[in-house]
Design an enzyme around this catalytic site. Sequence first.
Site, PDB file in Angstrom:
ATOM      1  N   ASP A 175      -7.235   0.578   0.377  1.00 62.94           N
ATOM      2  CA  ASP A 175      -6.992   1.702  -0.539  1.00 62.94           C
ATOM      3  C   ASP A 175      -7.253   1.355  -1.995  1.00 62.94           C
ATOM      4  O   ASP A 175      -6.774   2.048  -2.892  1.00 62.94           O
ATOM      5  CB  ASP A 175      -5.537   2.196  -0.359  1.00 62.94           C
ATOM      6  CG  ASP A 175      -4.512   1.084  -0.590  1.00 62.94           C
ATOM      7  OD1 ASP A 175      -4.910  -0.092  -0.708  1.00 62.94           O
ATOM      8  OD2 ASP A 175      -3.308   1.400  -0.650  1.00 62.94           O
ATOM      9  N   ASP A 213      -4.796  -1.425   4.321  1.00 69.77           N
ATOM     10  CA  ASP A 213      -5.085  -0.012   4.030  1.00 69.77           C
ATOM     11  C   ASP A 213      -6.480   0.258   3.435  1.00 69.77           C
ATOM     12  O   ASP A 213      -6.947   1.390   3.475  1.00 69.77           O
ATOM     13  CB  ASP A 213      -4.031   0.560   3.074  1.00 69.77           C
ATOM     14  CG  ASP A 213      -2.629   0.545   3.673  1.00 69.77           C
ATOM     15  OD1 ASP A 213      -2.518   0.514   4.914  1.00 69.77           O
ATOM     16  OD2 ASP A 213      -1.646   0.561   2.903  1.00 69.77           O
ATOM     17  N   THR A 215      -4.196  -6.145   1.947  1.00 71.72           N
ATOM     18  CA  THR A 215      -3.577  -4.954   2.559  1.00 71.72           C
ATOM     19  C   THR A 215      -4.523  -4.403   3.613  1.00 71.72           C
ATOM     20  O   THR A 215      -5.742  -4.373   3.398  1.00 71.72           O
ATOM     21  CB  THR A 215      -3.250  -3.860   1.530  1.00 71.72           C
ATOM     22  OG1 THR A 215      -2.965  -2.640   2.237  1.00 71.72           O
ATOM     23  CG2 THR A 215      -4.397  -3.572   0.565  1.00 71.72           C
ATOM     24  N   ASP A 218      -1.797  -2.990  -4.510  1.00 75.25           N
ATOM     25  CA  ASP A 218      -1.785  -2.568  -5.919  1.00 75.25           C
ATOM     26  C   ASP A 218      -0.395  -2.674  -6.554  1.00 75.25           C
ATOM     27  O   ASP A 218      -0.282  -2.937  -7.756  1.00 75.25           O
ATOM     28  CB  ASP A 218      -2.396  -1.175  -6.110  1.00 75.25           C
ATOM     29  CG  ASP A 218      -1.741  -0.123  -5.234  1.00 75.25           C
ATOM     30  OD1 ASP A 218      -0.908  -0.474  -4.374  1.00 75.25           O
ATOM     31  OD2 ASP A 218      -2.076   1.061  -5.419  1.00 75.25           O
ATOM     32  N   ARG A 277      -1.271   4.524   4.900  1.00 72.82           N
ATOM     33  CA  ARG A 277      -0.558   5.195   3.794  1.00 72.82           C
ATOM     34  C   ARG A 277      -1.318   6.449   3.370  1.00 72.82           C
ATOM     35  O   ARG A 277      -1.563   7.289   4.218  1.00 72.82           O
ATOM     36  CB  ARG A 277      -0.422   4.235   2.617  1.00 72.82           C
ATOM     37  CG  ARG A 277       1.014   3.995   2.201  1.00 72.82           C
ATOM     38  CD  ARG A 277       1.054   3.032   1.035  1.00 72.82           C
ATOM     39  NE  ARG A 277       1.531   1.739   1.430  1.00 72.82           N
ATOM     40  CZ  ARG A 277       2.806   1.381   1.406  1.00 72.82           C
ATOM     41  NH1 ARG A 277       3.719   2.217   0.989  1.00 72.82           N
ATOM     42  NH2 ARG A 277       3.169   0.190   1.788  1.00 72.82           N
ATOM     43  N   GLY A 290       3.230  -5.434   1.935  1.00 73.27           N
ATOM     44  CA  GLY A 290       2.953  -5.507   3.382  1.00 73.27           C
ATOM     45  C   GLY A 290       2.033  -6.681   3.692  1.00 73.27           C
ATOM     46  O   GLY A 290       1.087  -6.940   2.953  1.00 73.27           O
ATOM     47  N   ARG A 333       9.589  -7.062  -0.464  1.00 73.24           N
ATOM     48  CA  ARG A 333       9.466  -6.096  -1.558  1.00 73.24           C
ATOM     49  C   ARG A 333      10.641  -6.365  -2.489  1.00 73.24           C
ATOM     50  O   ARG A 333      11.757  -6.611  -2.032  1.00 73.24           O
ATOM     51  CB  ARG A 333       9.437  -4.678  -1.007  1.00 73.24           C
ATOM     52  CG  ARG A 333       8.177  -4.462  -0.142  1.00 73.24           C
ATOM     53  CD  ARG A 333       7.832  -3.011   0.119  1.00 73.24           C
ATOM     54  NE  ARG A 333       6.470  -2.888   0.649  1.00 73.24           N
ATOM     55  CZ  ARG A 333       6.175  -2.705   1.936  1.00 73.24           C
ATOM     56  NH1 ARG A 333       7.128  -2.609   2.843  1.00 73.24           N
ATOM     57  NH2 ARG A 333       4.917  -2.589   2.325  1.00 73.24           N
TER      58      ARG A 333
HETATM   59  P1  ADP Z   1       1.788  -3.546  -2.182  1.00 71.37           P
HETATM   60  O1  ADP Z   1       1.595  -4.740  -3.043  1.00 71.37           O
HETATM   61  O2  ADP Z   1       1.396  -3.798  -0.760  1.00 71.37           O
HETATM   62  O3  ADP Z   1       1.172  -2.304  -2.795  1.00 71.37           O
HETATM   63  P2  ADP Z   1       4.456  -2.606  -2.955  1.00 71.37           P
HETATM   64  O4  ADP Z   1       3.965  -1.377  -3.655  1.00 71.37           O
HETATM   65  O5  ADP Z   1       5.652  -2.481  -2.070  1.00 71.37           O
HETATM   66  O6  ADP Z   1       3.367  -3.295  -2.034  1.00 71.37           O
HETATM   67  O7  ADP Z   1       4.758  -3.704  -4.090  1.00 71.37           O
HETATM   68  C1  ADP Z   1       5.144  -5.015  -3.728  1.00 71.37           C
HETATM   69  C2  ADP Z   1       6.030  -5.585  -4.809  1.00 71.37           C
HETATM   70  O8  ADP Z   1       5.293  -5.686  -6.039  1.00 71.37           O
HETATM   71  C3  ADP Z   1       7.258  -4.734  -5.187  1.00 71.37           C
HETATM   72  O9  ADP Z   1       8.328  -4.903  -4.287  1.00 71.37           O
HETATM   73  C4  ADP Z   1       7.586  -5.311  -6.554  1.00 71.37           C
HETATM   74  O10 ADP Z   1       8.239  -6.561  -6.439  1.00 71.37           O
HETATM   75  C5  ADP Z   1       6.187  -5.543  -7.139  1.00 71.37           C
HETATM   76  N1  ADP Z   1       5.802  -4.401  -7.973  1.00 71.37           N
HETATM   77  C6  ADP Z   1       5.431  -3.160  -7.541  1.00 71.37           C
HETATM   78  N2  ADP Z   1       5.202  -2.330  -8.585  1.00 71.37           N
HETATM   79  C7  ADP Z   1       5.453  -3.042  -9.701  1.00 71.37           C
HETATM   80  C8  ADP Z   1       5.413  -2.758 -11.103  1.00 71.37           C
HETATM   81  N3  ADP Z   1       5.063  -1.550 -11.561  1.00 71.37           N
HETATM   82  N4  ADP Z   1       5.720  -3.752 -11.963  1.00 71.37           N
HETATM   83  C9  ADP Z   1       6.057  -4.973 -11.517  1.00 71.37           C
HETATM   84  N5  ADP Z   1       6.126  -5.313 -10.211  1.00 71.37           N
HETATM   85  C10 ADP Z   1       5.824  -4.378  -9.315  1.00 71.37           C
HETATM   86  O1  F6P Z   2       0.510  -0.890   3.298  1.00 69.97           O
HETATM   87  C1  F6P Z   2       0.438  -1.381   4.598  1.00 69.97           C
HETATM   88  C2  F6P Z   2       1.242  -0.511   5.539  1.00 69.97           C
HETATM   89  O2  F6P Z   2       1.143  -1.069   6.843  1.00 69.97           O
HETATM   90  C3  F6P Z   2       0.860   0.968   5.568  1.00 69.97           C
HETATM   91  O3  F6P Z   2      -0.324   1.222   6.291  1.00 69.97           O
HETATM   92  C4  F6P Z   2       2.103   1.583   6.158  1.00 69.97           C
HETATM   93  O4  F6P Z   2       2.248   2.938   5.763  1.00 69.97           O
HETATM   94  C5  F6P Z   2       3.219   0.738   5.579  1.00 69.97           C
HETATM   95  O5  F6P Z   2       2.617  -0.494   5.177  1.00 69.97           O
HETATM   96  C6  F6P Z   2       4.346   0.461   6.523  1.00 69.97           C
HETATM   97  O6  F6P Z   2       5.308  -0.240   5.822  1.00 69.97           O
HETATM   98  P1  F6P Z   2       6.566  -0.975   6.512  1.00 69.97           P
HETATM   99  O7  F6P Z   2       6.096  -2.337   6.889  1.00 69.97           O
HETATM  100  O8  F6P Z   2       7.571  -1.012   5.418  1.00 69.97           O
HETATM  101  O9  F6P Z   2       6.962  -0.188   7.698  1.00 69.97           O
END
Ligand code: ADP
Ligand code: F6P
Length: 319
Positions: free
Chosen positions: A129, A127, A125, A103, A171, A11, A72
């Site tokens: 978090d 969040d 982010t 994360d 989240r 995000g 993503r």
């Molecule tokens: P955020 O970074 O905001 O927590 P996501 O959880 O959607 O967002 O993760 C973003 C991207 O990071 C994923 O679409 C993927 O490409 C990569 N990613 C997430 N988890 C893993 C993992 N366990 N190993 C490698 N890449 C990951």
């Molecule tokens: O992680 C950031 C965030 O905006 C959260 O607060 C929310 O739950 C989520 O992303 C929304 O994701 P999307 O952009 O996929 O609707």
Amino acid sequence: MKRIGVLTSGGDAPGMNAAIRAVVRYGIYAGMEVVGIERGYSGLLEGKFVPMTMRSVSDIIQRGGTILRTARCPEFKTAEGQALGIKKLREADINGLIVIGGDGSFMGAKALSEQGFPSIGIPGTIDNDLAYTDYTLGFDTACNTILDAINKIRDTMTSHERISIIEVMGRNCGDLALYSGLGGGAEVIIVPEKKLPLSVIVERITAAKERGKLSGIIVLAEGAGKADDLAAEILKRTQLSIRTSVLGHLQRGGSPSMQDRYLGTAWGAHAVKLLEQGIGNRICGIKHNKIYDMDIVKGCAMKKRFNNDLYKLAEIVAR
Ligand code: ADP
Ligand code: F6P
């Protein structure tokens, strides 16, 4: 290290552009070439590489979103995806990577570092978090956006003597609700970390009315439920006039606050300095007002503690 890459993933968050700008300009200042990778790990796998110059990052510090765009990419969670990513980076003669994201994105940076490709994470982010850092990039701006909404909603709720439930993002983390609820004088703050029985919510709102309050604001974190469901439950027990607002994605955009411009700039430069020394597998953070870095694995394994004292204080001062 001569040539480094930078990408934004997951995000988006206000302040990401400030971080990109600092990576590019501090990197060039340190004698490196900087390559922007578009659309997160997806762009990495597709080889979407853009050489960055001082002018590539002009006029962006004040802009929300991310000029590199974000995505993503489920494929990057696989060993094959990561091997392809490293191949693409090596082919482009890139020796280190800075990942701005949450994360999930850090797990990608960790995988790259473990496979011998030094990578550094910057926490981007709204969040807030992540346990290892007091603040994440975008959190402060999002809180201010929510505060602006609370102030406006409060005006009309007071005129009509109504109750408003304002659903905010976050989240599974209640920090956006907690801090904006505190700053906006919310009568009730509902977060996933603290179960608040319906009877207590109703009791607090009716008690506030009895104390002479004209309006009532309930800030509800999305991780703790839906505004419309809660409104329906309250209406079953009271005669109150209730309205709901789901703030949604407006919380993710907008010009970054001073704090987010500062954090983006400081972390961008800090991440470059680590790569300059050949150090990878670290994430940038801020603790007790000091910029620092820590091991990705350790940082991501830390469990975030909810600020119970602040939650209690918010309740006391909203009476
Ligand atoms: P955020 O970074 O905001 O927590 P996501 O959880 O959607 O967002 O993760 C973003 C991207 O990071 C994923 O679409 C993927 O490409 C990569 N990613 C997430 N988890 C893993 C993992 N366990 N190993 C490698 N890449 C990951
Ligand atoms: O992680 C950031 C965030 O905006 C959260 O607060 C929310 O739950 C989520 O992303 C929304 O994701 P999307 O952009 O996929 O609707």
